[in-house]
Design a protein around this motif. Structure first.
Motif, short mmCIF file in Angstrom:
data_model
loop_
_atom_site.label_atom_id
_atom_site.label_comp_id
_atom_site.label_asym_id
_atom_site.label_seq_id
_atom_site.Cartn_x
_atom_site.Cartn_y
_atom_site.Cartn_z
N ALA A 90 0.83 -1.20 0.00
CA ALA A 90 0.00 0.00 0.00
C ALA A 90 0.87 1.25 0.00
O ALA A 90 0.56 2.24 -0.68
CB ALA A 90 -0.92 -0.01 1.22
N ALA A 91 1.97 1.22 0.76
CA ALA A 91 2.87 2.38 0.80
C ALA A 91 3.47 2.63 -0.57
O ALA A 91 3.53 3.78 -1.04
CB ALA A 91 3.97 2.14 1.83
N ARG A 158 8.65 14.09 -1.25
CA ARG A 158 8.44 13.84 0.19
C ARG A 158 7.87 12.44 0.41
O ARG A 158 8.22 11.77 1.38
CB ARG A 158 7.50 14.90 0.76
CG ARG A 158 7.34 14.84 2.26
CD ARG A 158 6.71 16.12 2.78
NE ARG A 158 6.62 16.10 4.25
CZ ARG A 158 5.58 15.70 4.94
NH1 ARG A 158 4.49 15.27 4.28
NH2 ARG A 158 5.58 15.71 6.25
N ALA A 159 6.99 12.00 -0.49
CA ALA A 159 6.42 10.66 -0.37
C ALA A 159 7.52 9.60 -0.50
O ALA A 159 7.54 8.62 0.26
CB ALA A 159 5.35 10.45 -1.43
N GLU A 168 4.53 5.03 8.58
CA GLU A 168 3.28 5.38 9.26
C GLU A 168 2.82 6.78 8.88
O GLU A 168 1.64 7.02 8.62
CB GLU A 168 3.46 5.27 10.78
CG GLU A 168 3.60 3.84 11.29
CD GLU A 168 3.63 3.79 12.79
OE1 GLU A 168 3.51 4.87 13.44
OE2 GLU A 168 3.76 2.67 13.34
N ARG A 169 3.77 7.71 8.84
CA ARG A 169 3.43 9.07 8.44
C ARG A 169 3.04 9.12 6.97
O ARG A 169 2.16 9.87 6.57
CB ARG A 169 4.61 9.99 8.70
CG ARG A 169 4.29 11.46 8.56
CD ARG A 169 5.38 12.31 9.15
NE ARG A 169 5.02 13.72 9.14
CZ ARG A 169 5.78 14.67 9.66
NH1 ARG A 169 6.94 14.35 10.23
NH2 ARG A 169 5.39 15.93 9.63
N LEU A 170 3.72 8.31 6.16
CA LEU A 170 3.37 8.22 4.75
C LEU A 170 1.93 7.78 4.58
O LEU A 170 1.17 8.37 3.79
CB LEU A 170 4.31 7.24 4.04
CG LEU A 170 3.95 6.87 2.60
CD1 LEU A 170 4.08 8.09 1.69
CD2 LEU A 170 4.84 5.74 2.10
N TYR A 174 -0.53 10.35 2.93
CA TYR A 174 -0.65 10.04 1.51
C TYR A 174 -1.58 8.86 1.24
O TYR A 174 -1.90 8.59 0.09
CB TYR A 174 0.72 9.71 0.91
CG TYR A 174 1.66 10.89 0.82
CD1 TYR A 174 1.81 11.59 -0.37
CD2 TYR A 174 2.40 11.31 1.92
CE1 TYR A 174 2.68 12.66 -0.46
CE2 TYR A 174 3.27 12.38 1.84
CZ TYR A 174 3.40 13.05 0.65
OH TYR A 174 4.25 14.12 0.56
N GLY A 175 -1.98 8.18 2.29
CA GLY A 175 -2.79 7.00 2.08
C GLY A 175 -4.24 7.33 1.77
O GLY A 175 -4.65 8.50 1.70
#
Length: 203
Positions: A90-91, A158-159, A168-170, A174-175
């Motif tokens: 997913a990331a 940044r992604a 986790e922040r991604l 962005y999720g």
């Protein structure tokens, strides 16, 4: 990280300002169209060029609003498969989505700047009664697309960085937006609006 946060905060405020400018342009256009309709109905004359101006406004506001939609995560995403992927998959999918968006934004910004350059070179005017210098509407279009492309590229970079240092922040930034998050955001806006209204009533 503070510098990055500050940069994105500035870009977010600029995107909001451009979106508000686009909204104001739509309001002015609607006012002109209303005047034109009333003038045709009751005075027998028409404001020339409202349809032409409307085309320019619609083209300009689309590009001026893209960056705002980016920061608000408002672009349509087909997330049926992403929701079923493992966290790493997913990331990667989220990163690819923003990298692809940045590539498309850069392509359109490049074409917009080329069109604007040709317009300046040939000193082009619209073949209409208004004889509008085309550098004016195309200038707004090029500015909006260029700003969107710059924001999209920074977002994509940044992604990619977050993919390696903070997944986790991604996922959070962005999720896929969860339904619960959307409901919470709407509820928060409603609570703030009610509190503001209560404060004004108290005055």
């Amino acid at each position: 990280m503070k510098a990055v946060a500050l940069l994105f905060s500035v870009l977010r405020h600029l995107s909001t300002a451009l979106a508000l400018a686009a909204g104001l342009a739509v309001f002015i256009l609607a006012f002109l169209i209303a005047i034109d309709v009333l003038a045709r109905r009751f005075a027998g004359f028409s404001l020339q060029g409202t349809d032409e101006i409307g085309g320019y406004v619609l083209a300009a506001l689309a590009s001026l609003g893209f960056a705002y939609v980016l920061f608000e995560r408002g672009f349509t995403r087909i997330d049926l498969l992403v929701r079923k992927l493992p966290p790493l998959g997913a990331a990667i999918a989220n990163v690819l989505a923003y990298v692809s968006l940045a590539a498309v934004a850069v392509f359109f910004a490049h074409r917009a700047l080329l069109a604007y350059r040709d317009t300046l070179h040939f000193n082009a005017y619209a073949n209409t009664p208004l004889q509008t210098p085309m550098w004016i509407p195309q200038g707004f279009w090029a500015v909006g697309m260029s700003f969107f492309a710059a924001c999209a590229v920074l977002y994509a970079i940044r992604a990619v960085v977050l993919l390696f240092i903070d997944r986790e922040r991604l996922d959070a930034e962005y999720g896929v937006v969860q339904i619960a998050d959307e409901v919470a955001e709407i509820a928060d806006v409603s609570i703030k609006a009610n509190a503001r209204a209560a404060g004004e009533n108290a005055k």
